[in-house]
Scaffold this motif. Sequence first.
Motif, PDB file in Angstrom:
ATOM      1  N   LYS A  30       0.833  -1.211   0.000  1.00 43.38           N
ATOM      2  CA  LYS A  30       0.000   0.000   0.000  1.00 43.38           C
ATOM      3  C   LYS A  30       0.861   1.252   0.000  1.00 43.38           C
ATOM      4  CE  LYS A  30      -4.002  -2.164   2.002  1.00 43.38           C
ATOM      5  NZ  LYS A  30      -3.942  -3.316   2.812  1.00 43.38           N
ATOM      6  N   LEU A  31       1.929   1.199  -0.788  1.00 42.04           N
ATOM      7  CA  LEU A  31       2.820   2.341  -0.948  1.00 42.04           C
ATOM      8  C   LEU A  31       2.404   3.144  -2.169  1.00 42.04           C
ATOM      9  CD1 LEU A  31       6.228   0.553  -0.316  1.00 42.04           C
ATOM     10  CD2 LEU A  31       5.056   2.102   1.242  1.00 42.04           C
ATOM     11  N   SER A  32       2.780   4.389  -2.190  1.00 36.26           N
ATOM     12  CA  SER A  32       2.490   5.253  -3.326  1.00 36.26           C
ATOM     13  C   SER A  32       3.263   4.770  -4.547  1.00 36.26           C
ATOM     14  CB  SER A  32       2.901   6.685  -2.984  1.00 36.26           C
ATOM     15  OG  SER A  32       2.942   7.482  -4.136  1.00 36.26           O
ATOM     16  N   VAL A  33       2.708   5.035  -5.703  1.00 36.69           N
ATOM     17  CA  VAL A  33       3.392   4.690  -6.946  1.00 36.69           C
ATOM     18  C   VAL A  33       4.693   5.482  -7.050  1.00 36.69           C
ATOM     19  CG1 VAL A  33       3.167   4.679  -9.465  1.00 36.69           C
ATOM     20  CG2 VAL A  33       1.189   4.203  -8.049  1.00 36.69           C
ATOM     21  N   ASP A  34       4.724   6.659  -6.421  1.00 37.23           N
ATOM     22  CA  ASP A  34       5.910   7.527  -6.456  1.00 37.23           C
ATOM     23  C   ASP A  34       6.982   7.123  -5.452  1.00 37.23           C
ATOM     24  OD1 ASP A  34       4.608   9.018  -8.366  1.00 37.23           O
ATOM     25  OD2 ASP A  34       3.713  10.377  -6.891  1.00 37.23           O
ATOM     26  N   PHE A  35       6.700   6.121  -4.620  1.00 41.43           N
ATOM     27  CA  PHE A  35       7.689   5.655  -3.650  1.00 41.43           C
ATOM     28  C   PHE A  35       8.950   5.216  -4.383  1.00 41.43           C
ATOM     29  CE2 PHE A  35       9.543   2.362  -0.884  1.00 41.43           C
ATOM     30  CZ  PHE A  35       9.648   3.077   0.301  1.00 41.43           C
ATOM     31  N   LEU A  36      10.105   5.595  -3.873  1.00 45.39           N
ATOM     32  CA  LEU A  36      11.375   5.296  -4.539  1.00 45.39           C
ATOM     33  C   LEU A  36      11.578   3.794  -4.726  1.00 45.39           C
ATOM     34  CD1 LEU A  36      13.847   7.773  -2.836  1.00 45.39           C
ATOM     35  CD2 LEU A  36      12.984   7.846  -5.170  1.00 45.39           C
ATOM     36  N   THR A  37      11.797   3.419  -5.962  1.00 46.64           N
ATOM     37  CA  THR A  37      12.042   2.008  -6.260  1.00 46.64           C
ATOM     38  C   THR A  37      13.369   1.560  -5.664  1.00 46.64           C
ATOM     39  OG1 THR A  37      10.792   2.272  -8.287  1.00 46.64           O
ATOM     40  CG2 THR A  37      12.133   0.318  -8.118  1.00 46.64           C
ATOM     41  N   SER A  38      14.325   2.474  -5.573  1.00 45.63           N
ATOM     42  CA  SER A  38      15.623   2.114  -5.000  1.00 45.63           C
ATOM     43  C   SER A  38      15.474   1.681  -3.544  1.00 45.63           C
ATOM     44  CB  SER A  38      16.606   3.271  -5.116  1.00 45.63           C
ATOM     45  OG  SER A  38      16.100   4.416  -4.447  1.00 45.63           O
ATOM     46  N   ALA A  39      14.476   2.216  -2.853  1.00 49.01           N
ATOM     47  CA  ALA A  39      14.233   1.810  -1.474  1.00 49.01           C
ATOM     48  C   ALA A  39      13.738   0.364  -1.413  1.00 49.01           C
ATOM     49  CB  ALA A  39      13.219   2.740  -0.817  1.00 49.01           C
ATOM     50  N   MET A  40      13.031  -0.064  -2.450  1.00 49.24           N
ATOM     51  CA  MET A  40      12.546  -1.449  -2.494  1.00 49.24           C
ATOM     52  C   MET A  40      13.719  -2.438  -2.539  1.00 49.24           C
ATOM     53  SD  MET A  40       9.274  -0.977  -2.592  1.00 49.24           S
ATOM     54  CE  MET A  40       8.793  -2.634  -2.804  1.00 49.24           C
ATOM     55  N   HIS A  41      14.814  -2.008  -3.163  1.00 45.28           N
ATOM     56  CA  HIS A  41      15.957  -2.907  -3.360  1.00 45.28           C
ATOM     57  C   HIS A  41      17.047  -2.722  -2.306  1.00 45.28           C
ATOM     58  CE1 HIS A  41      14.057  -3.900  -7.103  1.00 45.28           C
ATOM     59  NE2 HIS A  41      14.034  -2.634  -7.434  1.00 45.28           N
ATOM     60  N   HIS A  42      16.893  -1.741  -1.440  1.00 47.62           N
ATOM     61  CA  HIS A  42      17.901  -1.490  -0.414  1.00 47.62           C
ATOM     62  C   HIS A  42      17.902  -2.635   0.597  1.00 47.62           C
ATOM     63  CE1 HIS A  42      20.063   0.441   2.875  1.00 47.62           C
ATOM     64  NE2 HIS A  42      20.542   1.264   1.954  1.00 47.62           N
ATOM     65  N   SER A  43      19.102  -3.091   0.958  1.00 45.20           N
ATOM     66  CA  SER A  43      19.218  -4.266   1.829  1.00 45.20           C
ATOM     67  C   SER A  43      18.695  -4.022   3.241  1.00 45.20           C
ATOM     68  CB  SER A  43      20.670  -4.734   1.882  1.00 45.20           C
ATOM     69  OG  SER A  43      21.485  -3.700   2.395  1.00 45.20           O
ATOM     70  N   SER A  44      18.659  -2.773   3.700  1.00 45.95           N
ATOM     71  CA  SER A  44      18.150  -2.490   5.043  1.00 45.95           C
ATOM     72  C   SER A  44      16.641  -2.289   5.078  1.00 45.95           C
ATOM     73  CB  SER A  44      18.817  -1.228   5.602  1.00 45.95           C
ATOM     74  OG  SER A  44      20.202  -1.442   5.731  1.00 45.95           O
ATOM     75  N   LEU A  45      16.023  -2.157   3.899  1.00 38.80           N
ATOM     76  CA  LEU A  45      14.577  -1.940   3.866  1.00 38.80           C
ATOM     77  C   LEU A  45      13.860  -3.197   3.385  1.00 38.80           C
ATOM     78  CD1 LEU A  45      14.578   1.713   2.514  1.00 38.80           C
ATOM     79  CD2 LEU A  45      14.282   0.949   4.864  1.00 38.80           C
ATOM     80  N   TYR A  46      13.509  -3.260   2.112  1.00 39.33           N
ATOM     81  CA  TYR A  46      12.755  -4.410   1.606  1.00 39.33           C
ATOM     82  C   TYR A  46      13.646  -5.504   1.025  1.00 39.33           C
ATOM     83  CZ  TYR A  46       8.369  -1.935   2.227  1.00 39.33           C
ATOM     84  OH  TYR A  46       7.290  -1.304   2.762  1.00 39.33           O
ATOM     85  N   ASN A  47      14.804  -5.153   0.529  1.00 37.76           N
ATOM     86  CA  ASN A  47      15.774  -6.109  -0.021  1.00 37.76           C
ATOM     87  C   ASN A  47      15.194  -6.972  -1.146  1.00 37.76           C
ATOM     88  OD1 ASN A  47      18.333  -7.205  -0.264  1.00 37.76           O
ATOM     89  ND2 ASN A  47      17.920  -8.834   1.197  1.00 37.76           N
ATOM     90  N   LEU A  48      14.429  -6.335  -2.018  1.00 40.76           N
ATOM     91  CA  LEU A  48      13.893  -7.018  -3.190  1.00 40.76           C
ATOM     92  C   LEU A  48      14.997  -7.127  -4.228  1.00 40.76           C
ATOM     93  CD1 LEU A  48      11.369  -8.129  -4.666  1.00 40.76           C
ATOM     94  CD2 LEU A  48      10.978  -5.813  -5.497  1.00 40.76           C
ATOM     95  N   PHE A  49      15.243  -8.337  -4.727  1.00 44.60           N
ATOM     96  CA  PHE A  49      16.319  -8.547  -5.696  1.00 44.60           C
ATOM     97  C   PHE A  49      15.962  -7.933  -7.043  1.00 44.60           C
ATOM     98  CE2 PHE A  49      17.494 -12.835  -3.518  1.00 44.60           C
ATOM     99  CZ  PHE A  49      18.018 -12.144  -2.450  1.00 44.60           C
TER     100      PHE A  49
END
Length: 188
Positions: free
Chosen positions: A130-149
């Motif tokens: 339920k995040l905004s579409v404008d939420f930074l995609t880089s945050a999705m891949h950051h190892s301390s946050l979501y760590n999405l490969f």
Amino acid sequence: MVDIEINLDKTETIVVRSSKKKSVTVEPLKFGPNKQTLKLLDLSTCTRYLGVWIRADEKNKTVLKMIGSDIEAVCGVIRKKHITEKQVIYIFNSVLSPAIEFRSQLTHIPNSWARRWTSKISATVKKKAKLSVDFLTSAMHHSSLYNLFKIDDIQAKSKITDLLVRLNSNDIAGMATKIRLANLQTQR
């Protein structure tokens, strides 16, 4: 080879040519006591060998389409399920990621395709979180946050690991890799 029967109806021959000439004639292979002719695949036909899809013309569109359909299928199923974003990330990182790595063993995924697929996966995770579409995609891949490969990273890790294993191996694959590297170095 004693008491081994080969099903000649399922046996296929694939000819991979190093030259770009398509008008080369190939003699069909004959096998067995009856000298039965083996089926010769044309250039554009894919075949599966030890779980990996290959084509004679070395084009990888079929494998890329398979990976794309896997991603579409997983994203489609996940959209309908009531699961958390952490579960979605687990599914992508632990189930889909190894499947992509396996399918792309002999295939290079172009950056444009990898970015498109990664953004599709990221959009699915954002929607579940339920995040905004404008939420930074880089945050999705950051190892301390979501760590999405990222698919680029999956491919790079896979290819580098495979190269290191071959370079450190003393078997035929290791020797062939070292010879090919030496040839590449002397060509420049």
